[in-house]
Write a protein that holds these residues in place. Structure first.
Motif, PDB file in Angstrom:
ATOM      1  N   PHE A  34       0.856  -1.180   0.000  1.00 16.97           N
ATOM      2  CA  PHE A  34       0.000   0.000   0.000  1.00 16.97           C
ATOM      3  C   PHE A  34       0.890   1.227   0.000  1.00 16.97           C
ATOM      4  N   ILE A  35       0.367   2.336  -0.493  1.00 12.01           N
ATOM      5  CA  ILE A  35       1.197   3.553  -0.599  1.00 12.01           C
ATOM      6  C   ILE A  35       0.469   4.730   0.041  1.00 12.01           C
ATOM      7  N   ASP A  36       1.250   5.792   0.271  1.00 15.25           N
ATOM      8  CA  ASP A  36       0.731   6.947   0.994  1.00 15.25           C
ATOM      9  C   ASP A  36      -0.064   7.854   0.073  1.00 15.25           C
ATOM     10  N   LEU A  37      -1.097   7.277  -0.529  1.00 10.35           N
ATOM     11  CA  LEU A  37      -2.065   8.019  -1.361  1.00 10.35           C
ATOM     12  C   LEU A  37      -3.416   7.375  -1.031  1.00 10.35           C
ATOM     13  N   PRO A 145      -5.053  -4.020   5.595  1.00 14.58           N
ATOM     14  CA  PRO A 145      -4.036  -3.840   4.540  1.00 14.58           C
ATOM     15  C   PRO A 145      -2.612  -3.804   5.089  1.00 14.58           C
ATOM     16  N   SER A 146      -1.720  -4.520   4.470  1.00 21.13           N
ATOM     17  CA  SER A 146      -0.278  -4.430   4.759  1.00 21.13           C
ATOM     18  C   SER A 146       0.436  -5.090   3.582  1.00 21.13           C
ATOM     19  N   PHE A 147       1.782  -5.036   3.590  1.00 22.53           N
ATOM     20  CA  PHE A 147       2.512  -5.668   2.489  1.00 22.53           C
ATOM     21  C   PHE A 147       2.061  -7.133   2.417  1.00 22.53           C
ATOM     22  N   ALA A 148       1.765  -7.581   1.213  1.00 26.73           N
ATOM     23  CA  ALA A 148       1.230  -8.948   1.098  1.00 26.73           C
ATOM     24  C   ALA A 148       1.876  -9.685  -0.066  1.00 26.73           C
ATOM     25  N   ILE A 149       2.043 -10.985   0.142  1.00 24.74           N
ATOM     26  CA  ILE A 149       2.436 -11.868  -0.954  1.00 24.74           C
ATOM     27  C   ILE A 149       1.209 -12.704  -1.273  1.00 24.74           C
ATOM     28  N   LEU A 150       0.644 -12.464  -2.455  1.00 20.82           N
ATOM     29  CA  LEU A 150      -0.514 -13.245  -2.926  1.00 20.82           C
ATOM     30  C   LEU A 150       0.058 -14.447  -3.668  1.00 20.82           C
ATOM     31  N   LEU A 151      -0.258 -15.653  -3.182  1.00 22.21           N
ATOM     32  CA  LEU A 151       0.277 -16.866  -3.798  1.00 22.21           C
ATOM     33  C   LEU A 151      -0.702 -17.383  -4.853  1.00 22.21           C
ATOM     34  N   SER A 152      -0.186 -18.149  -5.807  1.00 23.52           N
ATOM     35  CA  SER A 152      -1.062 -18.544  -6.922  1.00 23.52           C
ATOM     36  C   SER A 152      -2.167 -19.507  -6.483  1.00 23.52           C
ATOM     37  N   ASN A 153      -2.030 -20.055  -5.251  1.00 25.77           N
ATOM     38  CA  ASN A 153      -3.152 -20.897  -4.768  1.00 25.77           C
ATOM     39  C   ASN A 153      -4.192 -20.052  -4.031  1.00 25.77           C
ATOM     40  N   GLY A 154      -4.002 -18.734  -4.064  1.00 26.95           N
ATOM     41  CA  GLY A 154      -4.989 -17.831  -3.444  1.00 26.95           C
ATOM     42  C   GLY A 154      -4.649 -17.439  -2.022  1.00 26.95           C
ATOM     43  N   ASP A 155      -3.678 -18.150  -1.407  1.00 24.13           N
ATOM     44  CA  ASP A 155      -3.273 -17.772  -0.032  1.00 24.13           C
ATOM     45  C   ASP A 155      -2.635 -16.388  -0.038  1.00 24.13           C
ATOM     46  N   ILE A 156      -2.835 -15.670   1.068  1.00 23.91           N
ATOM     47  CA  ILE A 156      -2.244 -14.321   1.184  1.00 23.91           C
ATOM     48  C   ILE A 156      -1.393 -14.277   2.449  1.00 23.91           C
ATOM     49  N   LYS A 157      -0.093 -13.975   2.280  1.00 27.52           N
ATOM     50  CA  LYS A 157       0.804 -13.878   3.447  1.00 27.52           C
ATOM     51  C   LYS A 157       1.033 -12.384   3.702  1.00 27.52           C
ATOM     52  N   LYS A 158       0.817 -11.931   4.937  1.00 28.31           N
ATOM     53  CA  LYS A 158       0.957 -10.495   5.210  1.00 28.31           C
ATOM     54  C   LYS A 158       2.189 -10.231   6.067  1.00 28.31           C
ATOM     55  N   TYR A 159       2.831  -9.094   5.827  1.00 30.06           N
ATOM     56  CA  TYR A 159       4.066  -8.751   6.538  1.00 30.06           C
ATOM     57  C   TYR A 159       4.035  -7.271   6.927  1.00 30.06           C
ATOM     58  N   LYS A 160       4.732  -6.977   8.049  1.00 29.50           N
ATOM     59  CA  LYS A 160       4.790  -5.564   8.477  1.00 29.50           C
ATOM     60  C   LYS A 160       6.230  -5.072   8.309  1.00 29.50           C
ATOM     61  N   ASN A 161       6.366  -3.822   7.871  1.00 32.65           N
ATOM     62  CA  ASN A 161       7.685  -3.151   7.827  1.00 32.65           C
ATOM     63  C   ASN A 161       8.778  -3.972   7.144  1.00 32.65           C
ATOM     64  N   LYS A 162       8.456  -4.585   6.061  1.00 27.78           N
ATOM     65  CA  LYS A 162       9.467  -5.393   5.376  1.00 27.78           C
ATOM     66  C   LYS A 162      10.102  -4.637   4.215  1.00 27.78           C
ATOM     67  N   ILE A 163       9.371  -3.654   3.646  1.00 29.65           N
ATOM     68  CA  ILE A 163       9.977  -2.910   2.524  1.00 29.65           C
ATOM     69  C   ILE A 163       9.747  -1.420   2.760  1.00 29.65           C
ATOM     70  N   LYS A 164      10.693  -0.628   2.227  1.00 30.35           N
ATOM     71  CA  LYS A 164      10.493   0.834   2.306  1.00 30.35           C
ATOM     72  C   LYS A 164      11.071   1.439   1.033  1.00 30.35           C
ATOM     73  N   PHE A 165      10.217   1.890   0.175  1.00 28.36           N
ATOM     74  CA  PHE A 165      10.630   2.550  -1.065  1.00 28.36           C
ATOM     75  C   PHE A 165       9.951   3.912  -1.169  1.00 28.36           C
ATOM     76  N   TYR A 166      10.715   4.885  -1.734  1.00 25.76           N
ATOM     77  CA  TYR A 166      10.063   6.113  -2.186  1.00 25.76           C
ATOM     78  C   TYR A 166       9.685   5.845  -3.631  1.00 25.76           C
ATOM     79  N   ILE A 167       8.502   6.288  -4.025  1.00 24.39           N
ATOM     80  CA  ILE A 167       8.052   5.927  -5.372  1.00 24.39           C
ATOM     81  C   ILE A 167       7.501   7.136  -6.118  1.00 24.39           C
ATOM     82  N   LEU A 168       7.684   7.060  -7.427  1.00 26.74           N
ATOM     83  CA  LEU A 168       7.060   8.018  -8.350  1.00 26.74           C
ATOM     84  C   LEU A 168       5.992   7.213  -9.084  1.00 26.74           C
TER      85      LEU A 168
END
Ligand SMILES: C[C@](O)(CO)[C@H](O)COP(=O)(O)OP(=O)(O)OC[C@H]1O[C@@H](n2ccc(N)nc2=O)[C@H](O)[C@@H]1O
Ligand SMILES: Nc1ncnc2c1ncn2[C@@H]1O[C@H](COP(=O)(O)OP(=O)(O)OP(=O)(O)O)[C@@H](O)[C@H]1O
Length: 281
Positions: A34-37, A145-168
């Motif tokens: 998710f992003i800060d918008l 909502p948080s950083f998530a890895i959506l797996l092809s079997n439909g499972d969703i793994k959620k993680y906190k504070n694992k990535i930090k990017f500035y984005i355009l």
């Protein structure tokens, strides 16, 4: 009656693989942040006979009376989960439509989160998943909502504070139809994200991943090819990639300064495009 303010954050897909098609929908795996918008939703219980939903702001044009919010409220009313309560809902749309940023989906997800967190409704996980899927594939990603890895079997793994990017985030003056983009996918790739490994959170690995839907969109819209190549060519860009089914292209940076500089360069070059600086949250 109290009124509540809800932030409905945009999502981006850092990577996306289409791994097959077993039903009407393709099987996909994706890294989602998710992003800060955000869209701003104001909700107020009201004595009116029917729910009232209004959209305002830069990206509120042509949203029909049947929209992701009305669909959610209809489902909840049909299950008599709102005990006949009616709501007046105002949405300020800051997230562009058909951008691959989940704007519509996250409006429904944020509202469902709100009803659950305020204990207005009580639902089992399976019921939440079912209701989300009735509205759209992305909605479930916006539940807690948080950083998530959506797996092809439909499972969703959620993680906190694992990535930090500035984005355009850049978007040309057109959107992409998710349905159309998926309809042009004619090959599948092997799942890469299961089991999730630490490298999935590292820029040096992420830069070599893909968005399988990007090839389709860039073929259809040469302007997206130009945007991606320009952003990839900027000095400090770690990598640039389309989000979801497009039409937004996201460039990733390690520093706010580099991102700011890229944004001003981009705006000089493509002054008719929508372009914002943001960051993963
Ligand atoms: C591209 C992503 O945004 C990545 O997060 C999602 O996969 C799409 O999620 P979405 O925008 O909520 O899409 P939906 O509104 O559910 O689907 C619109 C249409 O896209 C196609 N679709 C969508 C998701 C999926 N996994 N396979 C598909 O083939 C279907 O034709 C579907 O009818
Ligand atoms: N709450 C909503 N906000 C914006 N658009 C909506 C909403 N509900 C329905 N729509 C309709 O759905 C279309 C797609 O909206 P949007 O692209 O925001 O949805 P999304 O599928 O969640 O995001 P995306 O596919 O871009 O990742 C819009 O063009 C609009 O016509």
């Amino acid at each position: 009656m109290n009124s509540f303010k809800i932030k409905s954050y945009a999502k981006i897909n850092l990577a996306l693989n289409v791994t097959g098609k077993k039903s009407k929908l393709h099987n996909i795996e994706s890294l989602i942040s998710f992003i800060d918008l955000h869209d701003s939703i104001t909700l107020r219980e009201s004595k009116i006979k029917q729910h009232k939903i209004n959209f305002f702001g830069k990206f509120s044009k042509n949203i029909s009376k049947i929209n992701t919010i009305s669909k959610l409220l209809k489902i909840l009313d049909n299950k008599n989960l709102l005990n006949n309560k009616k709501y007046e809902i105002k949405v300020i749309k800051n997230i562009p439509q058909k951008a691959g940023m989940g704007g519509g989906s996250m409006n429904a997800a944020s509202l469902l989160n709100f009803f659950i967190e305020k204990k207005i409704i009580k639902l089992k996980k399976s019921e939440i998943r079912k209701i989300s899927n009735e509205i759209g594939s992305d909605v479930i990603l916006g539940i807690k909502p948080s950083f998530a890895i959506l797996l092809s079997n439909g499972d969703i793994k959620k993680y906190k504070n694992k990535i930090k990017f500035y984005i355009l985030v850049a978007k040309p003056n057109f959107g992409c139809s998710t349905k159309y983009i998926y309809s042009k996918v004619n090959s599948f790739s092997k799942p890469q994200f299961n089991p999730p490994k630490q490298k999935l959170f590292e820029a040096k690995y992420l830069k070599n991943l893909d968005n399988h839907l990007e090839k389709v969109a860039l073929n259809k819209y040469p302007e997206l090819k130009i945007i991606k190549s320009y952003l990839s060519g900027l000095h400090d860009t770690l990598f640039a990639r389309m989000s979801g089914s497009g039409s937004s292209i996201v460039a990733y940076f390690h520093s706010k300064k580099a991102c700011k500089k890229a944004c001003s360069q981009y705006k000089r070059k493509f002054n008719s495009h929508w372009c914002i600086e943001s960051k993963t949250i």
